[in-house]
Design an enzyme around this catalytic site. Structure first.
Site, PDB file in Angstrom:
ATOM      1  N   GLU A  93       5.365  -3.353  12.422  1.00  0.00           N
ATOM      2  CA  GLU A  93       4.281  -2.375  12.273  1.00  0.00           C
ATOM      3  C   GLU A  93       3.132  -3.141  11.655  1.00  0.00           C
ATOM      4  O   GLU A  93       3.129  -3.435  10.453  1.00  0.00           O
ATOM      5  CB  GLU A  93       4.745  -1.200  11.388  1.00  0.00           C
ATOM      6  CG  GLU A  93       3.816   0.002  11.455  1.00  0.00           C
ATOM      7  CD  GLU A  93       2.834   0.028  10.312  1.00  0.00           C
ATOM      8  OE1 GLU A  93       1.653  -0.328  10.565  1.00  0.00           O
ATOM      9  OE2 GLU A  93       3.213   0.409   9.197  1.00  0.00           O
ATOM     10  N   SER A  98       0.252  -7.479   7.980  1.00  0.00           N
ATOM     11  CA  SER A  98      -0.837  -7.930   8.843  1.00  0.00           C
ATOM     12  C   SER A  98      -0.310  -8.487  10.167  1.00  0.00           C
ATOM     13  O   SER A  98       0.822  -8.973  10.258  1.00  0.00           O
ATOM     14  CB  SER A  98      -1.651  -9.019   8.135  1.00  0.00           C
ATOM     15  OG  SER A  98      -0.911 -10.223   8.051  1.00  0.00           O
ATOM     16  N   ASN A 130       0.803  -1.228   0.000  1.00  0.00           N
ATOM     17  CA  ASN A 130       0.000   0.000   0.000  1.00  0.00           C
ATOM     18  C   ASN A 130       0.839   1.282   0.000  1.00  0.00           C
ATOM     19  O   ASN A 130       0.374   2.328  -0.450  1.00  0.00           O
ATOM     20  CB  ASN A 130      -0.997   0.005   1.164  1.00  0.00           C
ATOM     21  CG  ASN A 130      -0.345  -0.152   2.510  1.00  0.00           C
ATOM     22  OD1 ASN A 130       0.804  -0.588   2.619  1.00  0.00           O
ATOM     23  ND2 ASN A 130      -1.058   0.211   3.559  1.00  0.00           N
ATOM     24  N   CYS A 172      -2.918   1.415   6.977  1.00  0.00           N
ATOM     25  CA  CYS A 172      -3.021   0.827   8.317  1.00  0.00           C
ATOM     26  C   CYS A 172      -3.514   1.835   9.351  1.00  0.00           C
ATOM     27  O   CYS A 172      -3.962   1.442  10.429  1.00  0.00           O
ATOM     28  CB  CYS A 172      -1.685   0.236   8.734  1.00  0.00           C
ATOM     29  SG  CYS A 172      -0.319   1.408   8.616  1.00  0.00           S
ATOM     30  N   GLU A 200       9.220   3.713  14.033  1.00  0.00           N
ATOM     31  CA  GLU A 200       9.921   4.081  12.802  1.00  0.00           C
ATOM     32  C   GLU A 200       9.830   5.580  12.597  1.00  0.00           C
ATOM     33  O   GLU A 200       8.926   6.248  13.102  1.00  0.00           O
ATOM     34  CB  GLU A 200       9.312   3.344  11.602  1.00  0.00           C
ATOM     35  CG  GLU A 200       9.502   1.847  11.682  1.00  0.00           C
ATOM     36  CD  GLU A 200       8.993   1.100  10.467  1.00  0.00           C
ATOM     37  OE1 GLU A 200       9.464  -0.017  10.208  1.00  0.00           O
ATOM     38  OE2 GLU A 200       8.111   1.648   9.751  1.00  0.00           O
TER      39      GLU A 200
END
Length: 524
Positions: free
Chosen positions: A297, A276, A196, A331, A506
């Protein structure tokens, strides 16, 4: 629990480079490969950046098999990409490990300079890089252009952070002794990224790793490998030494075995994964056997709370930005809209009007498009399932609710009211253009609904009550909070979640620490 929230006013060595045209010749144990050409791709994409081979040890590496990459908007084949397997993954790790032995000794200033050159090349090629993102992910071109700037900014940021890795001097109980604390690079980092944000998710990890003195092996998502390979071409142009940045694309069929190989290879010291929660748990299990450092993440289920005191127009604008970026496929997208009873009807009405006026479904290359396709048929089926389940349990479709006539991977932007907590869209991350609205009465009820999830990446709320703002911001169980703000990602702020949304952070000044370890020395 550490939370980052954003509040909008409511009140040494010079390493040799490998020439890009050199044929890859690796020592015994590496797979033998030949150089293949570039992907032809559709008109308008840069042939110089649209590479089809893996990138290992500073050279382009083909594989015995290939896999097709398709444009999710039209279904057209963009090209056949090297389908790297376990042998290529191990070869990439060895190349990265050998490069690490030298790269760790390169001065921070020189690493900084090389990252800055890579950033400059991204900016120079920003339009071509954005077109690649739109072609392989379907993202509207304007969003893709924004991602490239966001992506490049991580290289710029960490080029600066490379020179700010400091240690400590500690006074010990003994007068004649001092303790020295050094921060040293971990080693080889395996970086596994999603589709994404096919560019930004790489540079956010790789920028920090290279700045710290680590080397990397990137396994991009099978749907979007071209962005990772384009970055490899620019890294090579920037003078990033051979083996420091490696890319091994692979098909979905081989993804599981390649991921396991990276997580279990004894030469890999660090795993960084975005994807995921289910996949993250599998990778954690593999990494645990050799006690590797990990950053995860993972999935989110972001609440978007609108209190009675909120500015409705501001809340609607924030909801549009938070929900429908990349057609709801991020996300940190809002997944549950919790709206207080006194403001509920007004919010739903204005939200529906804004959706009908401002959202335009179509091919990402069309100027008018704000909503591109979902990544594949499976993603559309999940959205369809969530909407169907909600309707069967009493939800009302305010607008949208079905597949869009533009193509098989398109879904209408959908607004649901009368949503209850037993519906799938209230319990799972939809990852699509669906906005379910749940009505609530009290602040305590809203916070309880928001916190019931076993994940906690991002959360948003709108309020004009200063006391309520501080209370709710500190009570939401998420890693990042947007207060009267629908977009919360920036290179300067730490990105990450709590609970089952992951480990580590991050970006920001904290991101580089994920690739460093402490070394304590005592002297007298």
């Amino acid at each position: 629990m550490a939370t980052c929230f954003r509040l909008r006013s409511c009140l040494a060595l010079h390493l040799p480079r490998t020439p890009p045209s050199r044929v890859l010749r690796l020592r015994a144990g590496y797979p033998v490969a030949r150089i293949r050409g570039y992907a032809r791709g559709p008109a308008g994409l840069s042939s110089a950046l649209l590479r089809t081979d893996g990138f290992v040890g500073g050279s382009w590496l083909s594989a015995a098999a290939t896999f097709p990459v398709h444009d999710p908007a039209s279904g057209a084949e963009l090209g056949l990409v090297a389908d790297c397997g376990v042998p290529e993954a191990r070869a990439a790790v060895r190349a990265a490990y050998e490069a690490f032995c030298s790269w760790r000794g390169v001065s921070a200033k020189e690493r900084s300079s090389l990252l800055r050159k890579w950033y400059d090349l991204m900016i120079q090629n920003k339009d071509d890089l954005a077109k690649i993102i739109t072609a392989e992910s379907g993202k509207p071109l304007k969003e893709a252009q924004g991602e490239i700037l966001y992506s490049a900014n991580f290289l710029e940021w960490f080029s600066e952070e490379a020179r700010r890795v400091y240690g400590d001097i500690i006074y010990t109980p003994a007068k004649e002794k001092r303790a020295l604390v050094l921060k040293q690079p971990l080693g080889v980092a395996a970086v596994i990224t999603p589709w994404n944000f096919p560019s930004a998710m790489i540079t956010r990890k790789v920028g920090a790793a290279l700045a710290a003195g680590c080397t990397v092996v990137v396994k991009p998502a099978e749907d979007t490998p071209f962005s990772a390979l384009a970055l490899a071409a620019l890294a090579d142009q920037a003078g990033i030494p051979p083996g420091v940045y490696n890319v091994i694309p692979c098909s979905q069929k081989k993804a599981k075995e390649v991921g396991e190989a990276l997580c279990t290879d004894p030469l890999v010291s660090k795993i960084s994964f975005t994807g995921s929660t289910a996949t993250g748990k599998v990778l954690l299990h593999h990494a645990a056997n050799s006690v590797k450092r990990v950053s995860m993440e993972l999935g989110g289920h972001a609440p978007f709370i609108v209190f009675d005191s909120a500015n409705v127009d501001q809340a609607v604008a924030g909801a549009m930005a938070s929900k429908f970026r990349n057609s709801g496929q991020t996300c940190v997208c809002s997944n549950r809209f919790l709206v207080q009873r006194g403001i509920h009807d007004s919010f739903v009405k204005k939200f529906a009007e804004a959706m009908k006026t401002n959202l335009h479904v179509g091919n990402g290359f069309e100027e008018r498009t704000t909503q591109g396709p979902l990544i594949n048929e499976k993603a559309v089926e999940k959205v369809e399932k969530h909407v169907s389940d909600a309707i069967s349990k009493g939800a009302t479709v305010v607008t949208g609710g079905k597949r869009h006539q533009v193509g098989k991977n398109f879904f209408e932007p959908t607004l649901l009211s009368n949503v209850t907590r037993d519906m799938l869209c209230s319990q799972e991350e939809t990852f699509g253009p669906v906005a379910p609205v749940i009505k609530f009465d009290t602040e305590e009820e809203a916070v309880a609904i928001a916190n019931v999830a076993d994940v906690g990446l991002a959360g948003y709320f709108y309020s004009q009550d200063p006391a309520q703002i501080w209370r709710v911001a500190e009570r939401l169980e998420v890693g990042m909070v947007g207060v009267n703000e629908g977009l919360i990602s920036s290179v300067e702020c730490p990105f990450g979640g709590v609970k089952q949304s992951g480990l580590g952070r991050e970006g920001s000044k904290y991101g580089i620490d994920e690739y460093l370890e402490l070394n304590s020395q005592e002297t007298s």
